[in-house]
Design a protein around this motif. Structure first.
Motif, PDB file in Angstrom:
ATOM      1  N   ILE A 122       0.822  -1.214   0.000  1.00 15.23           N
ATOM      2  CA  ILE A 122       0.000   0.000   0.000  1.00 15.23           C
ATOM      3  C   ILE A 122       0.854   1.260   0.000  1.00 15.23           C
ATOM      4  N   SER A 123       2.169   1.108   0.217  1.00 13.05           N
ATOM      5  CA  SER A 123       3.080   2.241   0.196  1.00 13.05           C
ATOM      6  C   SER A 123       4.505   1.714   0.020  1.00 13.05           C
ATOM      7  N   PRO A 124       5.308   2.415  -0.793  1.00 13.12           N
ATOM      8  CA  PRO A 124       4.973   3.596  -1.589  1.00 13.12           C
ATOM      9  C   PRO A 124       4.134   3.231  -2.804  1.00 13.12           C
ATOM     10  N   TYR A 125       3.698   4.266  -3.492  1.00 14.20           N
ATOM     11  CA  TYR A 125       2.909   4.097  -4.713  1.00 14.20           C
ATOM     12  C   TYR A 125       3.242   5.266  -5.628  1.00 14.20           C
ATOM     13  N   ASN A 126       2.649   5.296  -6.785  1.00 16.57           N
ATOM     14  CA  ASN A 126       2.901   6.380  -7.733  1.00 16.57           C
ATOM     15  C   ASN A 126       1.718   7.338  -7.802  1.00 16.57           C
ATOM     16  N   PHE A 127       2.033   8.641  -7.927  1.00 16.63           N
ATOM     17  CA  PHE A 127       0.982   9.607  -8.236  1.00 16.63           C
ATOM     18  C   PHE A 127       0.377   9.273  -9.585  1.00 16.63           C
ATOM     19  N   ILE A 143       8.037   4.995  -9.995  1.00 16.14           N
ATOM     20  CA  ILE A 143       8.560   6.002 -10.910  1.00 16.14           C
ATOM     21  C   ILE A 143       9.105   7.148 -10.061  1.00 16.14           C
ATOM     22  N   LYS A 144      10.371   7.436 -10.196  1.00 18.29           N
ATOM     23  CA  LYS A 144      11.054   8.374  -9.307  1.00 18.29           C
ATOM     24  C   LYS A 144      10.331   9.702  -9.174  1.00 18.29           C
ATOM     25  N   SER A 145       9.843  10.236 -10.266  1.00 18.42           N
ATOM     26  CA  SER A 145       9.208  11.555 -10.251  1.00 18.42           C
ATOM     27  C   SER A 145       7.779  11.528  -9.723  1.00 18.42           C
TER      28      SER A 145
END
Length: 267
Positions: A122-127, A143-145
Motif C-alpha cells: 500500500i506504500s509507496p505508490y505512484n501519483f 517512478i522516481k518523479s
C-alpha cells in the motif's frame, strides 16, 4: 537525532502496536505521543512513566493539525529526523536499523519503507494525475518523479518543515498524499528502503454492525478528498470518487444512510 511520532486516537498507548514495537526495538529513541483521544485512557500518565514526550488538546484536532503542533513545539535541530507512525503499525528491528543507516550516511528529505496490508503493497505508490494514485506490485514499478507514500513509517528530515508543513484543511485522509505532492514541488530527495513493515489498514476491515462508525469515516473521506481535488485543480473528479465510494459502502453495509451522507458532501 531521530525522534518518533505516534498520534493516538481513542486507544491506550499500551495497546498500540507501534508504541509496543518502538519500545521493543528502539527504546533509546525519543518518542513523541500526540493524543487525539476524546475519551480518557490514562495516556498522559503512561507517557510520563515511560519517558515519552506527550502533547494533547484534549480533543480530536485531526492528523494534520496534530503533526503541525508537534513540529511547531518541538523546535527540531539541524540533522534531526522524525519517524511518523500510525498507532496500528507493526515495525521491525530491520526497519529501525535501515533508517539509522540512511539518516547517518545520506541527506534525504523523505525516507519511505515498503508497507504491506492484506498481502498488498500500500506504500509507496505512484501519483496518478493530480489527485489519484496507482498502486504497485513490486518496488521496480516505482517512478522516481511520481513516488508517494502513506504517513506510517515515513521518515522526514525536519529541516524540510522550514519549507513545507501539513495542510490543515485536510482532517485525516490524504494528508500524506498532499504532503508528498508538496515535497515533489520543491524537488525534495526521496529514498525508498528495502525494509517492509505491516499496517492494519482499516479499509481492508469493516464491521457491518458499526454503521455509525462507518458513516463517520465515510464523511471524513469525502470531505478531505473534496479539498484535495479542489486544490489540485481536479474538483470534478471528486464526484466520480464520491459516487464509486458510496456504491461500495452501500454494498458493504447495506444501509441507505450512505446516500444521505453522499448528498451532504456534494452540497
Amino acid at each position: 537525532m531521530i525522534y518518533g511520532l505516534i498520534v493516538i486516537y481513542n486507544k491506550a498507548c499500551k495497546d498500540s502496536n507501534s508504541v509496543k514495537d518502538f519500545q521493543k526495538y528502539n527504546p533509546n529513541t525519543p518518542l513523541i505521543i500526540y493524543d487525539n483521544s476524546t475519551k480518557g485512557f490514562h495516556n498522559k500518565e503512561y507517557c510520563e512513566n515511560n519517558g515519552f514526550i506527550y502533547f494533547t488538546k484534549n480533543r480530536n484536532v485531526g492528523i494534520s493539525k496534530a503533526y503541525n503542533y508537534v513540529i511547531d513545539n518541538m523546535h527540531f535541530k539541524v540533522d534531526d529526523y522524525l519517524i511518523i507512525l500510525d498507532d496500528d503499525t507493526h515495525i521491525t528491528r530491520e526497519y529501525f536499523n535501515e533508517v539509522k543507516a540512511a539518516v547517518k550516511n545520506y541527506k534525504y528529505d523523505v525516507i519511505l519503507p515498503i508497507v504491506r496490508a492484506n498481502n498488498k503493497i500500500i506504500s509507496p505508490y505512484n501519483f496518478y494525475m493530480n489527485c489519484r494514485s496507482k498502486m504497485i506490485k513490486k518496488r521496480q514499478d516505482l517512478i522516481k518523479s511520481k513516488i508517494s507514500g502513506i504517513n506510517s513509517g515515513m521518515v522526514i528530515n525536519t529541516q524540510l518543515f522550514n519549507k513545507i508543513k501539513y495542510n490543515e484543511n485536510l482532517f485525516l485522509d490524504y494528508v500524506d498524499y498532499d504532503f508528498m505532492r508538496r515535497v515533489h514541488k520543491i524537488n525534495g530527495v526521496i529514498h525508498v528502503l528495502n525494509s517492509q513493515i505491516d499496517q492494519e489498514f482499516q479499509y481492508f476491515n469493516y464491521d457491518r454492525k458499526n454503521i455509525n462508525g462507518a458513516i463517520f469515516r465515510f464523511k471524513i473521506d469525502l470531505h478531505d478528498y473534496k479539498v484535495l481535488c479542489k486544490e489540485t485543480g481536479e474538483a470534478w473528479f471528486f464526484y466520480i470518487h464520491a459516487i464509486k465510494f458510496t456504491l461500495k459502502q452501500l454494498i458493504r453495509y447495506r444501509s441507505g444512510k450512505f446516500i444521505g451522507a453522499f448528498f451532504e458532501s456534494i452540497i
